[in-house]
Motif scaffolding. Sequence first.
Motif, PDB file in Angstrom:
ATOM      1  N   HIS A 178       0.827  -1.195   0.000  1.00 33.43           N
ATOM      2  CA  HIS A 178       0.000   0.000   0.000  1.00 33.43           C
ATOM      3  C   HIS A 178       0.867   1.253   0.000  1.00 33.43           C
ATOM      4  O   HIS A 178       1.911   1.262   0.612  1.00 33.43           O
ATOM      5  N   ALA A 179       0.364   2.301  -0.587  1.00 32.97           N
ATOM      6  CA  ALA A 179       0.872   3.641  -0.291  1.00 32.97           C
ATOM      7  C   ALA A 179      -0.233   4.297   0.524  1.00 32.97           C
ATOM      8  O   ALA A 179      -1.397   4.228   0.134  1.00 32.97           O
ATOM      9  N   SER A 180       0.083   4.903   1.650  1.00 36.36           N
ATOM     10  CA  SER A 180      -1.012   5.450   2.456  1.00 36.36           C
ATOM     11  C   SER A 180      -0.603   6.674   3.252  1.00 36.36           C
ATOM     12  O   SER A 180       0.574   6.868   3.557  1.00 36.36           O
ATOM     13  N   ALA A 181      -1.601   7.497   3.568  1.00 32.64           N
ATOM     14  CA  ALA A 181      -1.357   8.702   4.373  1.00 32.64           C
ATOM     15  C   ALA A 181      -2.699   9.206   4.910  1.00 32.64           C
ATOM     16  O   ALA A 181      -3.768   8.870   4.381  1.00 32.64           O
ATOM     17  N   TYR A 182      -2.624  10.022   5.962  1.00 30.80           N
ATOM     18  CA  TYR A 182      -3.819  10.597   6.594  1.00 30.80           C
ATOM     19  C   TYR A 182      -3.548  12.068   6.858  1.00 30.80           C
ATOM     20  O   TYR A 182      -2.469  12.434   7.325  1.00 30.80           O
ATOM     21  N   GLN A 183      -4.520  12.897   6.553  1.00 30.49           N
ATOM     22  CA  GLN A 183      -4.379  14.348   6.718  1.00 30.49           C
ATOM     23  C   GLN A 183      -5.595  14.887   7.474  1.00 30.49           C
ATOM     24  O   GLN A 183      -6.740  14.523   7.151  1.00 30.49           O
ATOM     25  N   LYS A 184      -5.341  15.767   8.444  1.00 33.19           N
ATOM     26  CA  LYS A 184      -6.431  16.253   9.307  1.00 33.19           C
ATOM     27  C   LYS A 184      -6.239  17.735   9.579  1.00 33.19           C
ATOM     28  O   LYS A 184      -5.113  18.205   9.727  1.00 33.19           O
ATOM     29  N   VAL A 185      -7.342  18.444   9.671  1.00 30.19           N
ATOM     30  CA  VAL A 185      -7.312  19.832  10.163  1.00 30.19           C
ATOM     31  C   VAL A 185      -8.106  19.866  11.460  1.00 30.19           C
ATOM     32  O   VAL A 185      -9.252  19.403  11.509  1.00 30.19           O
ATOM     33  N   GLU A 186      -7.465  20.355  12.522  1.00 26.89           N
ATOM     34  CA  GLU A 186      -8.118  20.491  13.829  1.00 26.89           C
ATOM     35  C   GLU A 186      -7.965  21.941  14.281  1.00 26.89           C
ATOM     36  O   GLU A 186      -7.039  22.632  13.847  1.00 26.89           O
ATOM     37  N   ARG A 187      -8.888  22.390  15.113  1.00 25.52           N
ATOM     38  CA  ARG A 187      -8.826  23.800  15.521  1.00 25.52           C
ATOM     39  C   ARG A 187      -7.653  24.066  16.436  1.00 25.52           C
ATOM     40  O   ARG A 187      -7.076  25.140  16.432  1.00 25.52           O
ATOM     41  N   ARG A 188      -7.329  23.085  17.283  1.00 29.47           N
ATOM     42  CA  ARG A 188      -6.164  23.217  18.147  1.00 29.47           C
ATOM     43  C   ARG A 188      -5.642  21.809  18.436  1.00 29.47           C
ATOM     44  O   ARG A 188      -6.373  20.826  18.246  1.00 29.47           O
ATOM     45  N   VAL A 189      -4.417  21.713  18.905  1.00 29.58           N
ATOM     46  CA  VAL A 189      -3.805  20.408  19.138  1.00 29.58           C
ATOM     47  C   VAL A 189      -4.686  19.590  20.080  1.00 29.58           C
ATOM     48  O   VAL A 189      -5.149  20.089  21.106  1.00 29.58           O
ATOM     49  N   GLY A 190      -4.946  18.335  19.710  1.00 27.95           N
ATOM     50  CA  GLY A 190      -5.706  17.428  20.569  1.00 27.95           C
ATOM     51  C   GLY A 190      -7.194  17.458  20.331  1.00 27.95           C
ATOM     52  O   GLY A 190      -7.937  16.710  20.964  1.00 27.95           O
ATOM     53  N   ASP A 191      -7.640  18.307  19.418  1.00 27.57           N
ATOM     54  CA  ASP A 191      -9.083  18.432  19.189  1.00 27.57           C
ATOM     55  C   ASP A 191      -9.545  17.387  18.160  1.00 27.57           C
ATOM     56  O   ASP A 191      -8.754  16.816  17.411  1.00 27.57           O
ATOM     57  N   PRO A 193     -11.356  16.348  14.628  1.00 27.56           N
ATOM     58  CA  PRO A 193     -11.139  16.990  13.327  1.00 27.56           C
ATOM     59  C   PRO A 193     -12.262  17.955  12.928  1.00 27.56           C
ATOM     60  O   PRO A 193     -13.430  17.687  13.208  1.00 27.56           O
ATOM     61  N   VAL A 194     -11.879  19.041  12.272  1.00 26.41           N
ATOM     62  CA  VAL A 194     -12.863  19.819  11.512  1.00 26.41           C
ATOM     63  C   VAL A 194     -13.220  18.991  10.278  1.00 26.41           C
ATOM     64  O   VAL A 194     -14.379  18.857   9.906  1.00 26.41           O
ATOM     65  N   ALA A 195     -12.186  18.420   9.687  1.00 25.21           N
ATOM     66  CA  ALA A 195     -12.334  17.450   8.590  1.00 25.21           C
ATOM     67  C   ALA A 195     -11.029  16.666   8.511  1.00 25.21           C
ATOM     68  O   ALA A 195      -9.978  17.177   8.926  1.00 25.21           O
ATOM     69  N   ALA A 196     -11.098  15.451   8.010  1.00 29.87           N
ATOM     70  CA  ALA A 196      -9.882  14.658   7.830  1.00 29.87           C
ATOM     71  C   ALA A 196     -10.110  13.638   6.725  1.00 29.87           C
ATOM     72  O   ALA A 196     -11.255  13.244   6.456  1.00 29.87           O
ATOM     73  N   GLY A 271     -12.035  18.279   0.270  1.00 30.04           N
ATOM     74  CA  GLY A 271     -11.392  18.156  -1.034  1.00 30.04           C
ATOM     75  C   GLY A 271      -9.884  18.351  -0.945  1.00 30.04           C
ATOM     76  O   GLY A 271      -9.096  17.571  -1.485  1.00 30.04           O
ATOM     77  N   VAL A 272      -9.485  19.399  -0.236  1.00 30.82           N
ATOM     78  CA  VAL A 272      -8.047  19.700  -0.116  1.00 30.82           C
ATOM     79  C   VAL A 272      -7.327  18.541   0.595  1.00 30.82           C
ATOM     80  O   VAL A 272      -6.236  18.126   0.186  1.00 30.82           O
ATOM     81  N   LEU A 273      -7.950  18.006   1.627  1.00 27.81           N
ATOM     82  CA  LEU A 273      -7.277  16.961   2.413  1.00 27.81           C
ATOM     83  C   LEU A 273      -7.184  15.642   1.642  1.00 27.81           C
ATOM     84  O   LEU A 273      -6.197  14.918   1.773  1.00 27.81           O
ATOM     85  N   VAL A 274      -8.196  15.328   0.836  1.00 23.19           N
ATOM     86  CA  VAL A 274      -8.103  14.129  -0.011  1.00 23.19           C
ATOM     87  C   VAL A 274      -6.918  14.278  -0.971  1.00 23.19           C
ATOM     88  O   VAL A 274      -6.085  13.368  -1.115  1.00 23.19           O
ATOM     89  N   THR A 275      -6.808  15.427  -1.620  1.00 22.68           N
ATOM     90  CA  THR A 275      -5.709  15.646  -2.564  1.00 22.68           C
ATOM     91  C   THR A 275      -4.359  15.560  -1.849  1.00 22.68           C
ATOM     92  O   THR A 275      -3.421  14.914  -2.332  1.00 22.68           O
ATOM     93  N   ARG A 276      -4.270  16.185  -0.680  1.00 18.78           N
ATOM     94  CA  ARG A 276      -3.001  16.147   0.069  1.00 18.78           C
ATOM     95  C   ARG A 276      -2.647  14.729   0.512  1.00 18.78           C
ATOM     96  O   ARG A 276      -1.479  14.329   0.450  1.00 18.78           O
ATOM     97  N   ALA A 277      -3.645  13.971   0.958  1.00 22.33           N
ATOM     98  CA  ALA A 277      -3.362  12.604   1.419  1.00 22.33           C
ATOM     99  C   ALA A 277      -2.877  11.748   0.244  1.00 22.33           C
ATOM    100  O   ALA A 277      -1.945  10.948   0.387  1.00 22.33           O
TER     101      ALA A 277
END
Length: 290
Positions: A178-191, A193-196, A271-277
Motif C-alpha cells: 500500500h501507499a497510504s497517508a492521513y491528513q487532518k485539520v483540527e482547531r487546536r492540538v488534541g481536538d 477533526p474539523v475534517a480529515a 477536497g483539499v485533504l483528499v488531494t493532500r493525502a
Amino acid sequence: MQVPATFQYEKAASVADALALLARYGPEARVVAGGQSLLPMMKLRMAEPPALVDINGLTELARISVDGDELSIGAIVRHAELLASPVVGEHLPILRDAERLIADPIVRNRGTVGGSLCQADPSEDLSAAFAALRAVLVVEGAGGRRNVAVRQFFTGPYETVVEPGELLVEIRVPIRSHASAYQKVERRVGDWPVAAAGAVLELDRDRVREAGIGLTAVGAAGFVSAEAEDVLRGRPADEEQFAEAGRIAAQHCNPVSDQRGPEDYKRHLAGVLVTRALRKATARSRGEEA
Ligand SMILES: Cc1cc2nc3c(=O)[nH]c(=O)nc-3n(C[C@H](O)[C@H](O)[C@H](O)COP(=O)(O)OP(=O)(O)OC[C@H]3O[C@@H](n4cnc5c(N)ncnc54)[C@H](O)[C@@H]3O)c2cc1C
C-alpha cells in the motif's frame, strides 16, 4: 460535580467470561474498555447502564501481530500502542499519521482501537483510516465469531452492527503493498477533526490499481468517498487525478455547520485533504517523503 447513576461493575477474565456477563446483565449492560467516551457520557447521565463489563484484563485482545498477509490488532490495543508499533509504522503509515493527531497523550494512553470504532462518533479518525484500508472487523457473540467489512460496520451516528451481548474482538488489515497517508485539520492540538481524509493506493507502476479514500467529520456515508475511489481506479497516479478526486470527494460529502466550522468550509477542506493525502501517500511510496 457530575456523578454517574449507580451501576454494577464486573471485571471479565476472558472473552467467554465477558460474553457470559453481558448475557447475565441483559441488553442494557455495556462493555467498558478505555472509558474515554463512555464514562463522560455516564457522568452526564447520557448513558445509564445498569452494569459495566470491564474488558481491560483480556490480554488476548491486547496484541498487535502479523498473521500471513494481514495485520491483526486486538480490540483493546491502546491508541498509544498503535502509534508506537514498528510494524504499523512500516506497513500502514496511515494509522500512524492518524494516531499522532488523535486527542492527547492522556486519552491515547487509555482509549482503545475497539472502543473508538464501537463508539462510532461521526468525527472518529480511525473509522476513516480503517475504511480507507478496507479492514475487516471480527465480532464475537454467543453464537461464535463473524467477520464484518468495516464499510458495513457503521449503521449510523453512534451506531454499529455490534449487537447487545457481542464484543468487537479484533481488527484485521491487509498489508499488501500500500501507499497510504492521513491528513487532518483540527482547531487546536488534541481536538477532534474539523475534517480529515485518509488515502490508500495500490499502485501498478504509475497507475492506480485500487484506491481507498476515507473521510471523517463531513458526513460521508460509511466514512468513505466511493466516488473519489472511482475517479482514481485505473488512472495515472498524478496531480491532475488527485485534484479531481479531491473535487469529487468534496462534491459528494454532506458536512453540517457546527462549532467547528461552516458547511462550505468543511466541504472545501474535505477536497483539499483528499488531494493532500493522495499526494503524500504517493510521495512516500516513491521514497520522496520529506
Ligand atoms: C478529550 C478527548 C479528545 C478526543 N479526541 C479525539 C480525536 O481527535 N479523534 C478521535 O478519533 N477520537 C477522539 N477522542 C475519542 C477517543 O479516541 C475515544 O473516546 C476512545 O478511544 C474510545 O475508546 P475507549 O476504549 O475509551 O472506549 P469506551 O469509552 O470504553 O467505550 C466506548 C463505547 O464502545 C463500547 N465498546 C468499547 N469497546 C468495545 C468492544 N471491544 N466491543 C464492543 N463494544 C465496545 C462501549 O460499550 C461504549 O459504548 C477523544 C476523546 C476525548 C475524551
